[in-house]
Design an enzyme around this catalytic site. Structure first.
Site, PDB file in Angstrom:
ATOM      1  N   ALA A 194      50.838  28.878  32.302  1.00 51.44           N
ATOM      2  CA  ALA A 194      51.387  28.848  33.586  1.00 51.44           C
ATOM      3  C   ALA A 194      52.522  30.033  33.594  1.00 51.44           C
ATOM      4  O   ALA A 194      53.528  29.838  33.241  1.00 51.44           O
ATOM      5  CB  ALA A 194      51.958  27.700  33.710  1.00 51.44           C
ATOM      6  N   SER A 197      52.162  32.571  36.591  1.00 52.71           N
ATOM      7  CA  SER A 197      52.299  33.015  38.053  1.00 52.71           C
ATOM      8  C   SER A 197      52.867  32.074  38.979  1.00 52.71           C
ATOM      9  O   SER A 197      52.707  30.796  38.567  1.00 52.71           O
ATOM     10  CB  SER A 197      50.725  32.990  38.604  1.00 52.71           C
ATOM     11  OG  SER A 197      49.964  34.174  38.060  1.00 52.71           O
ATOM     12  N   PRO A 208      54.473  31.199  43.099  1.00 51.88           N
ATOM     13  CA  PRO A 208      54.542  31.756  44.569  1.00 51.88           C
ATOM     14  C   PRO A 208      54.945  33.194  44.933  1.00 51.88           C
ATOM     15  O   PRO A 208      54.255  33.756  45.595  1.00 51.88           O
ATOM     16  CB  PRO A 208      55.282  30.623  45.431  1.00 51.88           C
ATOM     17  CG  PRO A 208      55.376  29.576  44.458  1.00 51.88           C
ATOM     18  CD  PRO A 208      55.279  30.145  43.051  1.00 51.88           C
ATOM     19  N   SER A 265      51.934  40.177  39.371  1.00 53.91           N
ATOM     20  CA  SER A 265      51.771  41.259  38.559  1.00 53.91           C
ATOM     21  C   SER A 265      53.218  41.504  37.883  1.00 53.91           C
ATOM     22  O   SER A 265      53.425  41.709  36.766  1.00 53.91           O
ATOM     23  CB  SER A 265      51.426  42.541  39.157  1.00 53.91           C
ATOM     24  OG  SER A 265      50.203  42.348  39.582  1.00 53.91           O
ATOM     25  N   ILE A 316      47.150  28.015  38.689  1.00 55.38           N
ATOM     26  CA  ILE A 316      47.035  27.821  37.356  1.00 55.38           C
ATOM     27  C   ILE A 316      45.712  27.140  37.068  1.00 55.38           C
ATOM     28  O   ILE A 316      45.301  25.956  37.476  1.00 55.38           O
ATOM     29  CB  ILE A 316      48.049  26.742  36.935  1.00 55.38           C
ATOM     30  CG1 ILE A 316      49.606  27.069  37.258  1.00 55.38           C
ATOM     31  CG2 ILE A 316      47.980  26.522  35.530  1.00 55.38           C
ATOM     32  CD1 ILE A 316      49.893  28.516  36.832  1.00 55.38           C
ATOM     33  N   ARG A 327      42.717  39.138  28.560  1.00 52.51           N
ATOM     34  CA  ARG A 327      41.745  40.340  29.347  1.00 52.51           C
ATOM     35  C   ARG A 327      40.523  40.465  28.322  1.00 52.51           C
ATOM     36  O   ARG A 327      39.546  41.025  28.958  1.00 52.51           O
ATOM     37  CB  ARG A 327      42.871  41.661  29.164  1.00 52.51           C
ATOM     38  CG  ARG A 327      43.572  41.948  30.064  1.00 52.51           C
ATOM     39  CD  ARG A 327      44.530  42.996  29.958  1.00 52.51           C
ATOM     40  NE  ARG A 327      45.270  43.169  28.918  1.00 52.51           N
ATOM     41  CZ  ARG A 327      46.537  42.796  28.958  1.00 52.51           C
ATOM     42  NH1 ARG A 327      47.226  42.394  30.122  1.00 52.51           N
ATOM     43  NH2 ARG A 327      47.471  42.839  28.024  1.00 52.51           N
ATOM     44  N   ARG A 347       9.680  40.270  45.898  1.00 51.19           N
ATOM     45  CA  ARG A 347       9.943  40.702  47.282  1.00 51.19           C
ATOM     46  C   ARG A 347       9.122  41.533  47.782  1.00 51.19           C
ATOM     47  O   ARG A 347       9.336  42.936  47.181  1.00 51.19           O
ATOM     48  CB  ARG A 347      11.467  40.577  47.768  1.00 51.19           C
ATOM     49  CG  ARG A 347      11.603  40.976  49.004  1.00 51.19           C
ATOM     50  CD  ARG A 347      12.092  39.826  50.016  1.00 51.19           C
ATOM     51  NE  ARG A 347      12.668  40.210  51.116  1.00 51.19           N
ATOM     52  CZ  ARG A 347      12.918  39.463  52.275  1.00 51.19           C
ATOM     53  NH1 ARG A 347      12.436  37.804  52.076  1.00 51.19           N
ATOM     54  NH2 ARG A 347      13.254  39.805  53.420  1.00 51.19           N
ATOM     55  N   GLY A 385      19.704  39.106  53.787  1.00 47.13           N
ATOM     56  CA  GLY A 385      20.264  37.669  54.190  1.00 47.13           C
ATOM     57  C   GLY A 385      20.060  36.683  53.099  1.00 47.13           C
ATOM     58  O   GLY A 385      21.101  35.639  53.093  1.00 47.13           O
ATOM     59  N   GLU A 404      44.433  38.241  35.379  1.00 49.66           N
ATOM     60  CA  GLU A 404      44.733  39.116  33.637  1.00 49.66           C
ATOM     61  C   GLU A 404      45.029  40.519  33.850  1.00 49.66           C
ATOM     62  O   GLU A 404      44.742  41.609  33.093  1.00 49.66           O
ATOM     63  CB  GLU A 404      43.433  38.894  32.780  1.00 49.66           C
ATOM     64  CG  GLU A 404      43.814  37.529  31.848  1.00 49.66           C
ATOM     65  CD  GLU A 404      43.608  36.409  32.688  1.00 49.66           C
ATOM     66  OE1 GLU A 404      43.545  36.328  33.847  1.00 49.66           O
ATOM     67  OE2 GLU A 404      43.725  35.310  31.821  1.00 49.66           O
TER      68      GLU A 404
END
Lengths: 83, 381
Positions: free
Chosen positions: B123, B125, B127, B131, B156, B238, B263, B336, B359
């Site tokens: 936890a 990040s 609002p 970075s 989170i 990472r 195809r 498509g 990350e």
């Protein structure tokens, strides 16, 4: 001790460009380090000198200069030798 | 120089692949639509020892080496990036705690994390903070022999089901790390839905309103939450994501090799069209290059080499941009059909984009890698 300081200086020099790092230079105050530096420094010390950096070692003053790191290593290797 | 898996790593890879082919890949689109990871799947990860991959056997972990841990991330992501993200955040917390946790924290939590009895989430990040982690606004105030946490966390991963959070807050103006159990009064968990990708990863917001935790829940020291605890965790994150990107790109490649063989257009299989071959070639080469960078990072990580930090950043950067390019090609090749929920490539496309954000975004990696390059050359940014 001299050998350890040389090895530390060689490692640190890669972060300091052309700046000639002195044994008492404050590496944090110099502003040369980035957010990954702390981990790189710890990995270097652990691998190069075969010690483990523990929570209790994490006083920034232990890592501030080449001399400080060398003194930390001296203390840690003394403890290892005594056990 | 020899780049070759050991017999044990080969055995692991076969096991991971068989598990993903049988129990993960066929259901991942459904989990994506439902925005849920079924609990029985998490239990399977736990039973197989994957949740304890980065922990040593002495505390109940699987003690996988770095390459084996990479392989399980690649295979899981080939099937389901959401599930890979569970392994990522859980392992990030487990690793950081094993390195920087107190004896008591290790004794209490590592066996539970290793067995999967407890799920951990990361936890950081908020609002207003992505970075620029140093700018976190959540606070921890000392109150007697406890801390009072106030603030909000956002995005989170698996926050909806985590039993414990490694949470970062400013304590006396210094970024610090704390363990916060999901049962603490004052912690309110709000599910997030409708995300672009990794939709089964059960994101949550955390609202902390005078959430009281004991002093012994501080991880490491005050002020070292980002430089040491988060940095250790994010390095593993990472690495896990980099391998996960190889898995996404490999899934894209496999889907395209199959589709273009079946195809027909203009009276011949798609695979015989040169511009299709160009895209397939780019995918093959970049998947292989990404995997080699991951092997390099894993080899250095296994040897505890300080170079592993930057090599992991490089691997994550290249593999995540490869994943988005491969997924872009995959949707283009499928036309498509590639835009339809009947085909998994649309999920890969959405999941891949997330990999360039989490990350450390692509742009943060570019800044870090460039700075490192200048440092190595003796110049400075």
């Amino acid at each position: 001790m001299k050998d350890a300081k040389d090895r530390i200086k060689t490692f640190l020099s890669q972060f300091f460009g052309n700046h000639e790092l002195q044994e008492d230079d404050d590496i944090f105050a110099a502003g040369f380090v980035n957010s990954m530096f702390a981990m790189q420094l710890i990995l270097f010390i652990e691998k190069e000198f075969q010690v483990t950096i523990e929570n209790e070692d994490l006083d920034l003053d232990n890592f501030r200069t080449i001399n400080a790191i060398a003194h930390l290593l001296e203390r840690k290797t003394t403890v290892i030798a005594a056990t | 120089m020899k780049i070759e898996l050991t017999p044990q790593q080969e055995k692991y890879r076969s096991e991971f692949k068989a598990f993903v082919d049988e129990s993960i890949a066929p259901y991942a689109d459904q989990w994506d639509r439902e925005e849920q990871t079924p609990s029985h799947v998490i239990q399977q990860l736990a039973q197989r020892g994957y949740l304890g991959a980065v922990l040593p056997q002495i505390c109940g972990g699987s003690g996988m080496d770095a390459i084996a841990f990479g392989l399980v991330n690649e295979e899981l992501a080939r099937g389901c990036s959401s599930l890979r993200s569970l392994l990522t955040v859980h392992s990030m917390v487990a690793y950081a705690l094993s390195k920087w946790g107190s004896s008591l924290q290790k004794e209490v939590w590592l066996p539970k994390l290793a067995s999967g009895e407890a799920i951990a989430a990361f936890a950081l990040s908020e609002p207003n903070v992505g970075s620029d982690a140093k700018a976190i606004e959540t606070t921890a105030t000392i109150s007697g022999n406890a801390y009072l946490l106030n603030g909000q966390k956002k995005w989170i991963t698996y926050g909806q089901i985590a039993n414990v959070f490694l949470l970062f807050a400013q304590c006396e103006g210094k970024p610090s790390a704390f363990l916060v159990e999901n049962t603490r009064p004052g912690l309110f968990i709000k599910p997030i839905s409708g995300m672009l990708g990794v939709r089964a990863s059960m994101l949550a917001e955390l609202h902390l309103e005078d959430c009281k935790i004991p002093q012994e829940n501080l991880v490491c020291r005050q002020g070292l939450g980002l430089s040491h605890v988060a940095s250790s965790a994010l390095d593993y994150g990472r690495y896990s994501v980099a391998w996960g990107c190889v898995g996404i790109a490999q899934a894209c490649l496999q889907a395209c090799l199959h589709y273009t063989s079946q195809r027909q257009q203009f009276g011949q299989p798609l695979k015989d069209h040169p511009l299709i071959q160009q895209m397939i070639t780019e995918m093959i080469v970049n998947v292989k290059a990404s995997r080699l960078l991951c092997y390099q990072a894993g080899y250095l990580k296994e040897n505890r080499d300080p170079k592993s930090i930057m090599e992991t950043s490089i691997a994550k950067y290249f593999a995540s941009t490869t994943a988005t390019q491969a997924a872009n090609h995959a949707v283009q090749i499928h036309g498509g059909n590639g835009c339809s929920s009947d085909y998994s490539v649309q999920r890969y496309f959405r999941d891949a984009k997330i990999m360039e954000i989490i990350e450390g975004s692509t742009q943060i990696q570019q800044m870090t890698i460039a700075q490192s390059g200048y440092s190595e050359s003796g110049a400075r940014v």
